[in-house]
Every structure is written in C-alpha cells, then in structure tokens.
Enzyme design. Structure first.
Site, PDB file in Angstrom:
ATOM      1  N   GLY A   7       0.524  19.238 -23.698  1.00  0.00           N
ATOM      2  CA  GLY A   7      -0.636  19.588 -24.547  1.00  0.00           C
ATOM      3  C   GLY A   7      -1.854  18.671 -24.171  1.00  0.00           C
ATOM      4  O   GLY A   7      -2.929  18.602 -25.031  1.00  0.00           O
ATOM      5  N   SER A  51       1.695  21.708 -20.273  1.00  0.00           N
ATOM      6  CA  SER A  51       0.287  22.614 -19.818  1.00  0.00           C
ATOM      7  C   SER A  51       0.610  23.708 -18.905  1.00  0.00           C
ATOM      8  O   SER A  51      -0.457  23.790 -17.962  1.00  0.00           O
ATOM      9  CB  SER A  51      -0.503  21.412 -19.264  1.00  0.00           C
ATOM     10  OG  SER A  51      -0.855  20.572 -20.428  1.00  0.00           O
ATOM     11  N   GLU A  88       9.993  17.852 -18.847  1.00  0.00           N
ATOM     12  CA  GLU A  88       8.785  18.058 -19.283  1.00  0.00           C
ATOM     13  C   GLU A  88       7.984  16.575 -19.434  1.00  0.00           C
ATOM     14  O   GLU A  88       8.358  15.836 -20.494  1.00  0.00           O
ATOM     15  CB  GLU A  88       8.706  18.440 -20.898  1.00  0.00           C
ATOM     16  CG  GLU A  88       9.446  19.814 -21.080  1.00  0.00           C
ATOM     17  CD  GLU A  88       8.870  20.411 -22.412  1.00  0.00           C
ATOM     18  OE1 GLU A  88       8.120  21.658 -22.385  1.00  0.00           O
ATOM     19  OE2 GLU A  88       9.170  20.101 -23.527  1.00  0.00           O
ATOM     20  N   LYS A 139       6.820  25.133 -31.594  1.00  0.00           N
ATOM     21  CA  LYS A 139       6.547  23.953 -32.384  1.00  0.00           C
ATOM     22  C   LYS A 139       6.400  24.374 -33.911  1.00  0.00           C
ATOM     23  O   LYS A 139       6.853  25.255 -34.311  1.00  0.00           O
ATOM     24  CB  LYS A 139       5.577  23.300 -31.843  1.00  0.00           C
ATOM     25  CG  LYS A 139       5.760  22.908 -30.173  1.00  0.00           C
ATOM     26  CD  LYS A 139       4.971  21.950 -29.500  1.00  0.00           C
ATOM     27  CE  LYS A 139       5.290  21.795 -28.139  1.00  0.00           C
ATOM     28  NZ  LYS A 139       4.594  20.874 -27.257  1.00  0.00           N
ATOM     29  N   GLU A 149       8.923  15.366 -28.440  1.00  0.00           N
ATOM     30  CA  GLU A 149       8.462  15.125 -29.929  1.00  0.00           C
ATOM     31  C   GLU A 149       9.543  14.907 -30.937  1.00  0.00           C
ATOM     32  O   GLU A 149       9.105  14.089 -31.874  1.00  0.00           O
ATOM     33  CB  GLU A 149       7.472  16.385 -30.503  1.00  0.00           C
ATOM     34  CG  GLU A 149       6.369  16.582 -29.498  1.00  0.00           C
ATOM     35  CD  GLU A 149       6.023  18.012 -29.239  1.00  0.00           C
ATOM     36  OE1 GLU A 149       6.234  18.689 -29.803  1.00  0.00           O
ATOM     37  OE2 GLU A 149       5.012  18.216 -28.381  1.00  0.00           O
ATOM     38  N   ASN A 152       7.954  27.483 -26.740  1.00  0.00           N
ATOM     39  CA  ASN A 152       8.219  26.780 -27.823  1.00  0.00           C
ATOM     40  C   ASN A 152       7.068  26.731 -29.089  1.00  0.00           C
ATOM     41  O   ASN A 152       5.995  26.042 -28.637  1.00  0.00           O
ATOM     42  CB  ASN A 152       8.546  25.094 -27.425  1.00  0.00           C
ATOM     43  CG  ASN A 152       8.684  24.300 -28.452  1.00  0.00           C
ATOM     44  OD1 ASN A 152       8.818  24.538 -29.750  1.00  0.00           O
ATOM     45  ND2 ASN A 152       8.720  23.160 -28.173  1.00  0.00           N
ATOM     46  N   HIS A 206      13.570  17.653 -27.413  1.00  0.00           N
ATOM     47  CA  HIS A 206      12.219  17.564 -27.047  1.00  0.00           C
ATOM     48  C   HIS A 206      11.801  16.189 -27.214  1.00  0.00           C
ATOM     49  O   HIS A 206      11.885  15.348 -28.253  1.00  0.00           O
ATOM     50  CB  HIS A 206      11.590  18.536 -28.026  1.00  0.00           C
ATOM     51  CG  HIS A 206      10.164  18.942 -27.529  1.00  0.00           C
ATOM     52  ND1 HIS A 206       9.147  18.160 -27.678  1.00  0.00           N
ATOM     53  CD2 HIS A 206       9.677  20.041 -26.668  1.00  0.00           C
ATOM     54  CE1 HIS A 206       8.083  18.774 -27.068  1.00  0.00           C
ATOM     55  NE2 HIS A 206       8.390  19.822 -26.464  1.00  0.00           N
TER      56      HIS A 206
HETATM   57  P1  13P Z   1       2.568  22.641 -23.996  1.00  0.00           P
HETATM   58  O1  13P Z   1       2.736  23.892 -23.120  1.00  0.00           O
HETATM   59  O2  13P Z   1       1.445  23.017 -24.931  1.00  0.00           O
HETATM   60  O3  13P Z   1       1.705  21.670 -23.056  1.00  0.00           O
HETATM   61  O4  13P Z   1       3.713  22.041 -24.581  1.00  0.00           O
HETATM   62  C1  13P Z   1       4.806  21.832 -23.931  1.00  0.00           C
HETATM   63  C2  13P Z   1       6.073  21.881 -24.568  1.00  0.00           C
HETATM   64  O5  13P Z   1       6.207  20.678 -25.209  1.00  0.00           O
HETATM   65  C3  13P Z   1       7.047  22.849 -24.713  1.00  0.00           C
HETATM   66  O6  13P Z   1       8.070  22.323 -25.071  1.00  0.00           O
END
Ligand code: 13P
Length: 251
Positions: free
Chosen positions: A174, A213, A168, A14, A100, A12, A98
């Site tokens: 992150g 992560s 997740e 983002k 976010e 992803n 997601h």
């Molecule tokens: P990270 O791998 O950067 O922690 O992000 C995970 C994520 O949100 C994937 O959708």
C-alpha cells in the site's frame, strides 16, 4: 523446473467491497477468458461476498478465495469464520498469515500454521504470507525473518497442490514502493531453496507469489523475475481493468 509453474494472479480485496462491487467482479469474469492463457485468476473478497461471487464464477476462469479462517471447524468463537464455512460458501483458497493480521491481531507463526492446516482440512489451498517490516529490513534481518516465518508457518505435508507462498514485504504494501527486481530475485531464490530443501520436488513446484504495490505499470517486470510465479494484489485488484492488465503482464 520452476519456469514451468503456471502463474497465479490473486486479488486480496481486504476490507473493501459491498454487494454493489459485484459489477466490478462481473467485469473480471467477462475479461478472464482473454488472460486465461497467461495465469490462473483468484479473487479473495470479504467473507460476506464469497457466496454470491462464487455463484457468479461457476464455470468461469476466476476462482474465489477467502482472506482468513479460524483454525477450528466450529464452536464457541463469536465473530470467527471456519475454513469449512468458507469452502461451503464457495472458497477454493484461503489466505492465512497476512501481515495485516499478524500486526492487527497479533497472529504468530504457530497459529498461522494451524490455519493453513484448517484450510486443507476443509479442502482449500492455503496461501501463506510472509514478509519483513521496514525496521527488520533496515536491520539487515530480512532473510532471518523469512526463514523463521517459513519454518513456523508452513505445515508438514505442504505440496504444490495445497500450498501457495506469498512474499509480501510489509514496507511495500500500500505504499507504492517495491523492491528492485534484483532484490526480488534474491529473496525468491532464497525462499525457493528453503522450500526445496524441506519439501523436495514439491518445494520446487510450490507457487511463490510476490505482493506489495503490484500494479499494471510494474507487473511485467516483477512477473518476469525468476521464481516469481504470480502476484498477490491489494489495491489494484479492486478494479477489473487493473487486475486483468496485471495478469496480461505475466510472461
Ligand atoms: P497492495 O497491492 O495494495 O500494496 O497490497 C498488497 C497486499 O497486501 C496483498 O495481500
């Protein structure tokens, strides 16, 4: 039974990636054949790059996906993108729900379910994300939150062919933090039970990804956990070497 599920390693990106990122994607395409025996690979770049990436990926062992869609197929929705448009551009899977988007755009379970149905209507696989926040975890609410999100976000008619679930934990995204393997096993086992009780044989075969992560150094341990059928990767999916190394870590 779930041990036979072929892993999916999904990136992803983002809100990262300009046209110049095509070079990194080329490196992923070039390395993909080497890891194709381990897992299916999917890259979800920003919507602006889907068409160019899917042209490049034709005939290669990397799929291209999207990160979100509008529930409707067309209409007066300025700035939004329909699932049909994403599929037209070459996306074969669409991430919905997601954390976010749940946090930044106030998306709730019913909207996410409609987005998953929109992905299906367009002919794409829906990758539905669920996960608890740090505060919910601290309050001991993790399983209740996940149960509610699964119940509300997954449409009727979910199958192993049209749905992927990504667990997740928001506090692991992150941050460099990850749950222990024991925690992941317990939570993925819980999710599997709910999927099987609702969707029967399909629920037993739906791919269940871990995200938060994931990096080359922890991938092999996480991917070996029972009921973990791959990963949804943010930061580490931006670099071909890391993305491919994670896929290599699949059992
Ligand atoms: P990270 O791998 O950067 O922690 O992000 C995970 C994520 O949100 C994937 O959708």
């Amino acid at each position: 039974m779930t041990d036979a599920i072929r892993p999916l390693i999904a990136g992803n990106w983002k809100m990262n990636g300009l046209k110049a990122a095509a070079a990194e994607f080329d490196a992923m395409l070039n390395g993909a054949a080497e890891v194709a025996g381990k897992a299916d690979l999917l890259v979800c770049p920003p919507a602006t790059l889907i068409a160019a990436f899917s042209d490049k990926a034709r005939g290669k062992a990397v799929g291209v996906g999207a990160q979100d869609c509008h529930p409707k197929p067309s209409g007066a929705h300025t700035g939004d993108v329909a699932a049909e448009m994403l599929v037209d551009a070459g996306a074969t899977a669409i991430i919905v729900g997601h954390s976010e988007r749940r946090a930044d755009h106030g998306e709730g379970d019913a909207l996410i379910r409609h987005k998953a149905e929109a992905a299906w209507r367009a002919g794409a696989v829906a990758i539905v994300c669920i996960g608890e926040t740090q505060a919910q975890r601290d309050a001991g609410q993790t399983l209740d939150i996940l149960r509610g999100q699964l119940h509300g976000s997954l449409p009727e008619g979910s199958t192993a062919a049209n749905l992927v679930v990504a667990y997740e934990p928001v506090w692991a995204i992150g941050t460099g933090l990850t749950p222990t393997s024991q925690d992941v096993e317990q939570i993925h086992g819980f999710i599997r039970e709910l999927l099987t009780s609702r969707f029967k044989a399909d629920g037993a075969a739906i791919r269940l990804l871990y995200g938060g992560s994931v990096k080359p150094s922890n991938a092999a341990e996480l991917m070996a956990v029972k009921n973990v059928n791959g990963a949804l990767i943010g930061g580490a999916s931006l670099k071909a070497a890391d993305f491919l190394a994670i896929a290599k870590g699949c059992p």
